[in-house]
Write an enzyme that holds these catalytic residues in place. Structure first.
Site, PDB file in Angstrom:
ATOM      1  N   SER A 411       1.035  -1.255  -0.205  1.00 27.52           N
ATOM      2  CA  SER A 411      -0.010  -0.063  -0.072  1.00 27.52           C
ATOM      3  C   SER A 411       0.736   1.177  -0.110  1.00 27.52           C
ATOM      4  O   SER A 411       0.339   2.338  -0.359  1.00 27.52           O
ATOM      5  CB  SER A 411      -0.987   0.124   1.306  1.00 27.52           C
ATOM      6  OG  SER A 411      -1.349  -1.032   1.483  1.00 27.52           O
ATOM      7  N   HIS A 432      -2.591  -3.390  -6.350  1.00 32.29           N
ATOM      8  CA  HIS A 432      -3.031  -2.902  -5.214  1.00 32.29           C
ATOM      9  C   HIS A 432      -4.403  -2.921  -5.003  1.00 32.29           C
ATOM     10  O   HIS A 432      -5.375  -2.401  -5.531  1.00 32.29           O
ATOM     11  CB  HIS A 432      -2.596  -1.216  -4.852  1.00 32.29           C
ATOM     12  CG  HIS A 432      -2.956  -0.856  -3.728  1.00 32.29           C
ATOM     13  ND1 HIS A 432      -3.757   0.512  -3.234  1.00 32.29           N
ATOM     14  CD2 HIS A 432      -3.057  -1.292  -2.359  1.00 32.29           C
ATOM     15  CE1 HIS A 432      -3.735   0.631  -2.359  1.00 32.29           C
ATOM     16  NE2 HIS A 432      -3.430  -0.504  -1.594  1.00 32.29           N
ATOM     17  N   GLU A 444      -5.749  -0.745  -8.169  1.00 29.74           N
ATOM     18  CA  GLU A 444      -4.778  -0.061  -8.661  1.00 29.74           C
ATOM     19  C   GLU A 444      -3.490  -0.677  -9.290  1.00 29.74           C
ATOM     20  O   GLU A 444      -2.983  -1.422  -8.478  1.00 29.74           O
ATOM     21  CB  GLU A 444      -4.099   0.998  -7.600  1.00 29.74           C
ATOM     22  CG  GLU A 444      -5.178   2.018  -7.306  1.00 29.74           C
ATOM     23  CD  GLU A 444      -4.687   3.065  -6.231  1.00 29.74           C
ATOM     24  OE1 GLU A 444      -5.114   4.485  -6.448  1.00 29.74           O
ATOM     25  OE2 GLU A 444      -4.033   2.526  -5.318  1.00 29.74           O
ATOM     26  N   ASN A 482      -4.934   6.372  -1.813  1.00 29.92           N
ATOM     27  CA  ASN A 482      -4.351   6.806  -0.549  1.00 29.92           C
ATOM     28  C   ASN A 482      -3.636   8.178  -0.272  1.00 29.92           C
ATOM     29  O   ASN A 482      -3.682   8.722   0.510  1.00 29.92           O
ATOM     30  CB  ASN A 482      -3.739   5.624   0.073  1.00 29.92           C
ATOM     31  CG  ASN A 482      -4.634   4.514   0.381  1.00 29.92           C
ATOM     32  OD1 ASN A 482      -5.658   4.718   0.585  1.00 29.92           O
ATOM     33  ND2 ASN A 482      -4.042   3.253   0.777  1.00 29.92           N
TER      34      ASN A 482
HETATM   35  P1  NAI Z   1      -1.836  -9.517   7.398  1.00 32.68           P
HETATM   36  O1  NAI Z   1      -0.720  -9.386   8.605  1.00 32.68           O
HETATM   37  O2  NAI Z   1      -3.153  -9.942   7.506  1.00 32.68           O
HETATM   38  O3  NAI Z   1      -1.141 -10.908   6.327  1.00 32.68           O
HETATM   39  C1  NAI Z   1       0.286 -10.900   6.388  1.00 32.68           C
HETATM   40  C2  NAI Z   1       0.511 -12.264   5.998  1.00 32.68           C
HETATM   41  O4  NAI Z   1       1.828 -12.546   5.498  1.00 32.68           O
HETATM   42  C3  NAI Z   1       0.489 -12.915   7.380  1.00 32.68           C
HETATM   43  O5  NAI Z   1      -0.219 -14.313   7.283  1.00 32.68           O
HETATM   44  C4  NAI Z   1       2.225 -13.599   7.366  1.00 32.68           C
HETATM   45  O6  NAI Z   1       2.142 -14.847   8.212  1.00 32.68           O
HETATM   46  C5  NAI Z   1       2.337 -13.488   6.029  1.00 32.68           C
HETATM   47  N1  NAI Z   1       3.951 -13.525   5.730  1.00 32.68           N
HETATM   48  C6  NAI Z   1       4.630 -12.610   6.353  1.00 32.68           C
HETATM   49  N2  NAI Z   1       5.818 -13.139   6.010  1.00 32.68           N
HETATM   50  C7  NAI Z   1       5.854 -13.767   4.989  1.00 32.68           C
HETATM   51  C8  NAI Z   1       6.836 -14.403   4.133  1.00 32.68           C
HETATM   52  N3  NAI Z   1       8.107 -14.263   4.278  1.00 32.68           N
HETATM   53  N4  NAI Z   1       6.376 -15.844   3.321  1.00 32.68           N
HETATM   54  C9  NAI Z   1       5.017 -15.850   3.479  1.00 32.68           C
HETATM   55  N5  NAI Z   1       4.092 -15.509   4.097  1.00 32.68           N
HETATM   56  C10 NAI Z   1       4.663 -14.485   4.837  1.00 32.68           C
HETATM   57  O7  NAI Z   1      -1.495  -8.227   6.495  1.00 32.68           O
HETATM   58  P2  NAI Z   1      -2.503  -7.738   5.231  1.00 32.68           P
HETATM   59  O8  NAI Z   1      -3.306  -6.738   5.755  1.00 32.68           O
HETATM   60  O9  NAI Z   1      -3.070  -8.873   4.392  1.00 32.68           O
HETATM   61  O10 NAI Z   1      -1.461  -6.927   4.266  1.00 32.68           O
HETATM   62  C11 NAI Z   1      -0.790  -7.731   3.370  1.00 32.68           C
HETATM   63  C12 NAI Z   1      -0.362  -6.594   2.335  1.00 32.68           C
HETATM   64  O11 NAI Z   1      -1.441  -6.043   1.842  1.00 32.68           O
HETATM   65  C13 NAI Z   1       0.405  -5.446   3.125  1.00 32.68           C
HETATM   66  O12 NAI Z   1       1.282  -4.860   1.789  1.00 32.68           O
HETATM   67  C14 NAI Z   1      -0.491  -4.412   3.313  1.00 32.68           C
HETATM   68  O13 NAI Z   1       0.143  -3.115   3.040  1.00 32.68           O
HETATM   69  C15 NAI Z   1      -1.308  -4.548   1.880  1.00 32.68           C
HETATM   70  N6  NAI Z   1      -2.816  -4.053   1.901  1.00 32.68           N
HETATM   71  C16 NAI Z   1      -3.650  -4.143   3.003  1.00 32.68           C
HETATM   72  C17 NAI Z   1      -4.588  -3.737   3.057  1.00 32.68           C
HETATM   73  C18 NAI Z   1      -5.553  -3.769   4.222  1.00 32.68           C
HETATM   74  O14 NAI Z   1      -6.617  -3.044   4.534  1.00 32.68           O
HETATM   75  N7  NAI Z   1      -5.099  -4.693   5.157  1.00 32.68           N
HETATM   76  C19 NAI Z   1      -5.243  -3.024   2.190  1.00 32.68           C
HETATM   77  C20 NAI Z   1      -4.364  -2.957   0.666  1.00 32.68           C
HETATM   78  C21 NAI Z   1      -3.341  -3.672   0.835  1.00 32.68           C
END
Ligand code: NAI
Ligand code: 3HC
Length: 704
Positions: A411, A432, A444, A482
């Site tokens: 993001s 995105h 995006e 954003n």
């Molecule tokens: P989250 O914390 O829910 O999930 C991240 C996952 O990645 C976790 O399950 C973790 O175990 C896993 N992980 C971490 N390191 C890893 C690795 N080396 N190999 C495999 N898995 C790994 O985070 P979320 O919210 O899903 O965010 C993920 C991405 O999406 C981030 O870059 C965030 O900025 C982006 N994003 C999030 C939004 C939101 O509203 N939550 C909206 C748009 C983008």
């Protein structure tokens, strides 16, 4: 000109009218004129026993030509009079339907005496999505064929139905597979031979019974709750006229309503978005090097909030997905959430058990990156941490096969830095998604400095395939959406410190039609998510040098008020219902005092709207000037598809033209004077000043 788009011929004593107006055979004034002339020829062709109406190309007529609705002298009546002539023809008229038979296309079909469709044909009246109603007898003919309840449903929702359902509902007369033209001729021969009296929709009677009356009164009550969309009540009135007036009087009611709606601000805004969404799918200067790569399998790294939702999009359209996680626990949690989401859809009747199992069978989970080596597209969705993401990208660069596309769902991080980490930056693009990723329409697509043209077009094509609305953004902090949200949230916080309450700010913004005001939105998306972004910026030294910048979100986070998920944030929650919370007012008073900000009791709704929206608009114009976004319409699509901006206002930059750019410039300068502009918050962007100075509108602006 009409010769090109409509032609008439006599084939073995059957008249044939062929419409050929690519891409979707829309009814332009030229098509109407061509049809009129073709009917003159048919009238004079006494050898012809019947008439077949057919369209060349991918579809039967998909509607009136939306572009032609802008013409000041646009008139539906010439097309309606062609339809009346078809309806009145003493010789049978057969329509052969394929593709998407929509709006004016369905009106044309219903004016014919017999309609046969290929099995894959879909039919509908989507005018309502453009703020219109069917303008050429559609509201009069559909209730006569399908009955009032179904006609109201179809015209009010704009949803499409399958050929088989249209057959069961009596909208069409036959579904058959084969060459549409051959089928049409066979039907015309058959009907002409039998010499049965043709069935004219205009003379059919509508049964007035309890179901009809109830459908009309329920529809009237339901549309009264949506005054922002005047087409809805006009549709109910026109269908009512179909029930209670002779055909031609009902047709007049409909034609008058169509004309009023066509000229309305609402329809203009919705038409703007129709074309903006399609323009956003085009990337300037991409062809011919940009032919998309094939995507038959997808890998996703990280099965958290976003990874699971992203995976569902692909499984939904039959593309197998492998999800990679770090631990069994994380993987099982992620897969269980996906299953829960699918089962919730099944419980609501949106999916069958078989569909759920089919989709789940397309998802597999692994702990090793090697399982990604055969994927055509790999999307990373791991924690938003630069070092972790760089490590993941480096591994993906090594493990992904040649020709695979590597996408990041970051993001806020720099897509170019992540692209370099893969050591194959040409293969990298940002995708995105928005949360919840299986629901939100916007995507995006972030074009890095070195993204190859075919990688960009792959991302665009795959986005459309999974039903998203893609918009290209350049690389910058926050991309389009954003980044524009930043001044909006900043001013929200200043207003809170100056004495406005969350409920006052939200009410003012929601009065514009925004789905949610900024405080409710933060509570829903997570105060923790917002605070981590601000804290991350602070750590990276990327905050504005303003000592008063966004203390509220950080304080709420510190206090564990993370929004709906903790049942307290800007509000306290009873379930999902926000209740004003005096604690928040106290927090804001304290913070205001600490920051030396004087509280005022005179903050008006107008001030709230101007300070939030005009700074957001100014940022949007700045983004255009920097080339982060290609077109004003792209910014409008981002906000309407991803941020709950009311579609009937056309998006923030469309709205800016309606307000007047000079007015926005003047208001920004006013706040700069009264609030001080040491951080440049109120400085009109260079492009805004230029547009005002040259008297241009954003709607007519292009980068070139
Ligand atoms: P989250 O914390 O829910 O999930 C991240 C996952 O990645 C976790 O399950 C973790 O175990 C896993 N992980 C971490 N390191 C890893 C690795 N080396 N190999 C495999 N898995 C790994 O985070 P979320 O919210 O899903 O965010 C993920 C991405 O999406 C981030 O870059 C965030 O900025 C982006 N994003 C999030 C939004 C939101 O509203 N939550 C909206 C748009 C983008
Ligand atoms: N008028 C003008 N152009 C149209 C059009 C229409 N009704 N429908 C589609 N197009 C154009 C699109 O702008 C696009 O042009 P572009 O390639 O230059 O961008 C091209 O046709 C292809 O459209 P899509 O990219 O949307 O192609 P899809 O295959 O994804 O979808 C479709 C095809 C289902 C027909 C979809 O375009 C659609 O839903 N069109 C709108 C249909 C509609 O709203 N019809 C009602 C019009 S109002 C009316 O009929 C009034 C009448 O009652 C008098």
């Amino acid at each position: 000109m009409s010769i090109n788009v409509v032609r008439y011929e006599n084939r073995s004593d059957i008249g044939l009218v062929v419409i050929s107006n690519p891409p979707v055979n829309a009814i332009s004034p030229e098509v109407t004129e061509g049809l009129r002339k073709a009917l003159d020829t048919f009238d004079a062709d006494s050898e012809a026993k019947a008439l077949v109406v057919h369209c060349e190309g991918r579809t039967f007529v998909a509607g009136g030509d939306i572009g032609s609705f802008e013409a000041p002298d646009f008139d539906t009546r010439p097309f309606s009079s062609v339809l009346s002539r078809l309806d009145a023809s003493p010789r049978p008229v057969v329509a052969t339907l394929h593709g998407t038979v929509l709006g004016g296309g369905l009106e044309l079909a219903m004016a014919c005496h017999f309609r046969l469709a290929l099995p894959a044909t879909r039919l509908g009246m989507p005018e309502v999505k453009l703020g219109l109603l069917p303008g050429s007898q559609g509201t009069q003919r559909l209730p006569r064929l399908a009955g009032v309840p179904l006609a109201l449903d179809l015209i009010l929702t704009g949803r499409l139905i399958a050929a088989q359902d249209a057959l069961s509902a009596g909208i069409i007369d036959d579904v058959a597979d084969g060459d549409p033209l051959a089928l049409g001729f066979a039907a015309a021969e058959r009907i002409a031979e039998t010499k049965v009296t043709v069935r004219r929709t205009s003379t059919m009677k509508i049964a007035v019974n309890a179901a009809t009356t109830r459908a009309l009164s329920e529809a009237a009550a339901s549309v009264a709750k949506k005054p922002a969309y005047p087409a809805l009540s006009a549709i109910v009135r026109s269908v009512d006229a179909a029930v209670n007036l002779p055909f031609h009087e009902g047709e007049e009611v409909e034609a008058r309503a169509f004309e009023q709606l066509r000229l309305s601000d609402t329809s203009r805004a919705l038409r703007h978005l129709f074309f903006a969404e399609r323009a956003a799918a085009r990337v300037p200067g991409l062809a011919p090097a940009g032919r998309p790569r094939e995507v038959c399998s997808v890998g996703i790294v990280g099965a958290g909030t976003m990874g699971g939702g992203i995976a569902m999009n692909f499984a939904n359209v039959g593309i197998p997905v492998v999800l990679v996680e770090t631990t069994d626990d994380a993987l099982n949690r992620g897969l269980a959430t996906v299953r829960k989401n699918y089962e919730a859809s099944a419980a609501k009747g949106k999916l069958s058990t078989e569909q759920v199992e089919k989709r789940l069978s397309l998802l597999s989970g692994r702990l090793d990156y090697a399982s990604l080596s055969n994927c055509d597209l790999v999307i990373e969705a791991v924690f938003e941490n630069l070092q972790i993401k760089k490590d993941v990208c480096a591994r993906l660069g090594r493990v992904c096969k040649e020709g695979a596309v590597i996408a990041t769902n970051t993001s806020t991080l720099d897509v170019d830095v992540l692209a370099e980490a893969t050591a194959r930056p040409a293969d990298v693009v940002g995708m995105h998604f928005f949360s919840p990723a299986n629901v939100m329409r916007l995507l995006e697509v972030v074009r890095g400095a070195k993204t190859a043209p075919d990688v960009l077009s792959t991302a665009m094509q795959v986005s459309r395939r999974i039903g998203k609305t893609p918009v290209v953004s350049g690389v910058c902090y926050g991309f389009i959406g954003n980044r524009m949200l930043e001044p909006y949230m900043r001013e929200t916080e200043f207003l809170l410190l100056e004495g406005a309450l969350p409920e006052q700010i939200d009410a003012a913004i929601e009065s514009l039609g925004m789905a949610m005001g900024p405080c409710r939105m933060s509570d829903l998306s997570g105060v923790d998510v917002g605070a981590k972004v601000v804290n991350g910026q602070a750590e990276a030294g990327e905050l504005p040098p303003d000592p008063h910048y966004r203390p509220v979100v950080r304080k709420l986070f510190e206090l564990g008020r993370h929004g709906q998920k903790t049942q307290t944030g800007y509000y306290r929650y009873e379930g999902r219902i926000p209740k004003p919370d005096p604690t928040v007012a106290t927090i804001c008073v304290d913070l205001g005092r600490q920051h030396g900000i004087t509280r005022r009791g005179d903050i008006t709704d107008q001030e709230i709207i101007q300070r939030l929206m005009y700074t957001l608009i100014n940022e949007g114009i700045q983004i255009l000037d920097e080339g982060v976004s290609y077109r004003p319409g792209d910014v409008d699509v981002v906000w309407t598809a991803g941020y709950g901006f009311p579609d009937y206002r056309g998006g923030p930059l469309y709205m800016a033209d309606q307000i007047g750019l000079a007015e926005i410039q003047k208001t920004l300068e006013h706040y700069g004077r009264v609030r001080g502009d040491q951080f440049g918050y109120w400085t009109p962007s260079r492009l805004l000043n230029e547009l005002v100075a040259t008297g241009q509108r954003l709607g007519a602006w292009t980068k070139e």
